[in-house]
Motif scaffolding. Structure first.
Motif, PDB file in Angstrom:
ATOM      1  N   PRO A  40      -9.937  -3.621 -13.294  1.00 42.25           N
ATOM      2  CA  PRO A  40     -10.173  -2.206 -12.956  1.00 42.25           C
ATOM      3  C   PRO A  40     -11.458  -1.989 -12.172  1.00 42.25           C
ATOM      4  O   PRO A  40     -12.502  -2.556 -12.515  1.00 42.25           O
ATOM      5  CB  PRO A  40     -10.227  -1.530 -14.331  1.00 42.25           C
ATOM      6  CG  PRO A  40      -9.369  -2.400 -15.189  1.00 42.25           C
ATOM      7  CD  PRO A  40      -9.610  -3.803 -14.712  1.00 42.25           C
ATOM      8  N   ASN A  41     -11.350  -1.201 -11.122  1.00 41.62           N
ATOM      9  CA  ASN A  41     -12.500  -0.832 -10.275  1.00 41.62           C
ATOM     10  C   ASN A  41     -13.195  -2.040  -9.660  1.00 41.62           C
ATOM     11  O   ASN A  41     -14.408  -2.003  -9.411  1.00 41.62           O
ATOM     12  CB  ASN A  41     -13.513  -0.003 -11.072  1.00 41.62           C
ATOM     13  CG  ASN A  41     -12.906   1.299 -11.556  1.00 41.62           C
ATOM     14  OD1 ASN A  41     -12.216   1.986 -10.811  1.00 41.62           O
ATOM     15  ND2 ASN A  41     -13.113   1.616 -12.825  1.00 41.62           N
ATOM     16  N   THR A 108       1.790  -7.295 -10.156  1.00 37.51           N
ATOM     17  CA  THR A 108       2.372  -7.336 -11.498  1.00 37.51           C
ATOM     18  C   THR A 108       1.252  -7.109 -12.491  1.00 37.51           C
ATOM     19  O   THR A 108       0.231  -7.803 -12.449  1.00 37.51           O
ATOM     20  CB  THR A 108       3.031  -8.697 -11.777  1.00 37.51           C
ATOM     21  OG1 THR A 108       4.109  -8.898 -10.853  1.00 37.51           O
ATOM     22  CG2 THR A 108       3.553  -8.758 -13.209  1.00 37.51           C
ATOM     23  N   ARG A 109       1.454  -6.137 -13.364  1.00 34.47           N
ATOM     24  CA  ARG A 109       0.447  -5.870 -14.391  1.00 34.47           C
ATOM     25  C   ARG A 109       0.747  -6.737 -15.606  1.00 34.47           C
ATOM     26  O   ARG A 109       1.832  -6.650 -16.184  1.00 34.47           O
ATOM     27  CB  ARG A 109       0.445  -4.403 -14.790  1.00 34.47           C
ATOM     28  CG  ARG A 109      -0.656  -4.055 -15.783  1.00 34.47           C
ATOM     29  CD  ARG A 109      -0.900  -2.565 -15.885  1.00 34.47           C
ATOM     30  NE  ARG A 109      -1.300  -1.971 -14.626  1.00 34.47           N
ATOM     31  CZ  ARG A 109      -2.528  -2.033 -14.113  1.00 34.47           C
ATOM     32  NH1 ARG A 109      -3.474  -2.692 -14.749  1.00 34.47           N
ATOM     33  NH2 ARG A 109      -2.797  -1.442 -12.958  1.00 34.47           N
ATOM     34  N   LEU A 110      -0.210  -7.563 -15.954  1.00 34.04           N
ATOM     35  CA  LEU A 110      -0.088  -8.447 -17.110  1.00 34.04           C
ATOM     36  C   LEU A 110      -0.840  -7.847 -18.289  1.00 34.04           C
ATOM     37  O   LEU A 110      -2.022  -7.516 -18.162  1.00 34.04           O
ATOM     38  CB  LEU A 110      -0.653  -9.823 -16.781  1.00 34.04           C
ATOM     39  CG  LEU A 110      -0.738 -10.816 -17.943  1.00 34.04           C
ATOM     40  CD1 LEU A 110       0.648 -11.218 -18.419  1.00 34.04           C
ATOM     41  CD2 LEU A 110      -1.554 -12.045 -17.556  1.00 34.04           C
TER      42      LEU A 110
ATOM     43  N   GLN B 105     -15.921  -5.379  -3.234  1.00 33.64           N
ATOM     44  CA  GLN B 105     -15.498  -4.570  -4.374  1.00 33.64           C
ATOM     45  C   GLN B 105     -14.745  -3.319  -3.952  1.00 33.64           C
ATOM     46  O   GLN B 105     -14.134  -2.654  -4.786  1.00 33.64           O
ATOM     47  CB  GLN B 105     -16.702  -4.197  -5.229  1.00 33.64           C
ATOM     48  CG  GLN B 105     -17.318  -5.415  -5.912  1.00 33.64           C
ATOM     49  CD  GLN B 105     -18.229  -5.018  -7.047  1.00 33.64           C
ATOM     50  OE1 GLN B 105     -17.773  -4.480  -8.054  1.00 33.64           O
ATOM     51  NE2 GLN B 105     -19.518  -5.250  -6.887  1.00 33.64           N
ATOM     52  N   GLY B 106     -14.799  -2.996  -2.668  1.00 33.25           N
ATOM     53  CA  GLY B 106     -14.019  -1.875  -2.171  1.00 33.25           C
ATOM     54  C   GLY B 106     -14.761  -0.557  -2.203  1.00 33.25           C
ATOM     55  O   GLY B 106     -15.766  -0.392  -2.909  1.00 33.25           O
ATOM     56  N   THR B 107     -14.254   0.383  -1.408  1.00 33.73           N
ATOM     57  CA  THR B 107     -14.743   1.759  -1.408  1.00 33.73           C
ATOM     58  C   THR B 107     -13.588   2.655  -1.836  1.00 33.73           C
ATOM     59  O   THR B 107     -12.532   2.648  -1.203  1.00 33.73           O
ATOM     60  CB  THR B 107     -15.216   2.190  -0.005  1.00 33.73           C
ATOM     61  OG1 THR B 107     -16.326   1.384   0.385  1.00 33.73           O
ATOM     62  CG2 THR B 107     -15.619   3.665  -0.011  1.00 33.73           C
TER      63      THR B 107
END
Lengths: 114, 112
Positions: A40-41, A108-110, B105-107
């Motif tokens: 995530p992020n 694919t979400r594991l 890490q992207g924006t």
């Protein structure tokens, strides 16, 4: 044209069990194949690649993948899943010709359940 | 070895405004990519540079998106004017010839 399919949107596995995340591809000529993981992020983190040679390639964090040319597949595997492996996994293909970009699958979400 | 650097990490703008993203690739990597990742989807290539030349921009919406890579190092991606559907994560990556790509890490762009 290049394309990648990941037939499962979601894979659930119990911690300690083996996991498989499936990938099939379509490309003209010999492929370069890759697996990436995304938390995530965060951006995408490289796990492993197949360029040539042995069909079974080993990568980071205990992951491995098997290249099968006849089935045009490159499935990601791990013998024993960890809860911390829970993330989004992307398969990507790149045509052998220099300059071709990376084409990614839908992901694919594991989920590894304790 | 330093990774791919991107800035800003987050950006919120109103539709019809303009925005720019910056990327500094890994030193020595000739190939630089900009990808758009919409929530729930895989990354989609916007543009690929080889040094400071464009290799592939076939999926770049050229009426509103532009990108440049001056001196074959840093790159900027611009959107003007932004639309609601441009809300996404913009990923920059770099690679050596015939090798894996390394991603920043992207924006995360939100257009309201």
């Amino acid at each position: 044209a290049q394309s990648v399919a990941q037939p499962e949107d979601q894979v659930n596995v119990a911690e300690g069990n083996p996991l498989t995340v499936k990938c099939t591809y379509s490309v003209s000529g010999n492929p370069y194949l890759f697996w990436y993981v995304q938390y995530p992020n965060r951006g995408l983190q490289f796990l492993l690649k197949y360029i040539t040679g042995d069909n079974l390639v080993k990568g980071s964090y205990g992951f491995e993948a098997e290249f099968n040319k006849s089935q045009t597949s490159f499935h990601l595997k791990k013998p024993s899943a960890l809860v911390s492996d829970s993330a989004l996994y992307f398969c990507a293909v790149r045509a052998y010709n220099y300059g071709q970009n990376f084409v990614f699958g839908p992901g694919t979400r594991l989920s590894v359940l304790p | 070895e330093a990774g791919v650097a991107q800035s800003p990490r987050y950006k919120i703008i109103e539709k019809r405004q303009s925005v720019a993203f910056w990327c500094n690739p890994i030193s020595g990597h000739a190939t630089l990519y900009w990808y758009q990742q919409i929530l729930g989807q895989g990354p989609k290539l916007l543009i690929q540079f080889q040094n400071n030349g464009v290799v592939d921009d076939s999926q770049l919406p050229k009426d509103r998106f532009s990108a440049e890579r001056l001196k074959g190092v840093d790159s900027t991606l611009k959107i003007q004017p932004a639309k609601l559907e441009d809300s996404a994560v913009y990923l920059c990556a770099s690679s050596l010839e015939e090798a894996e790509a390394f991603f920043g890490q992207g924006t995360r762009l939100t257009v309201v």
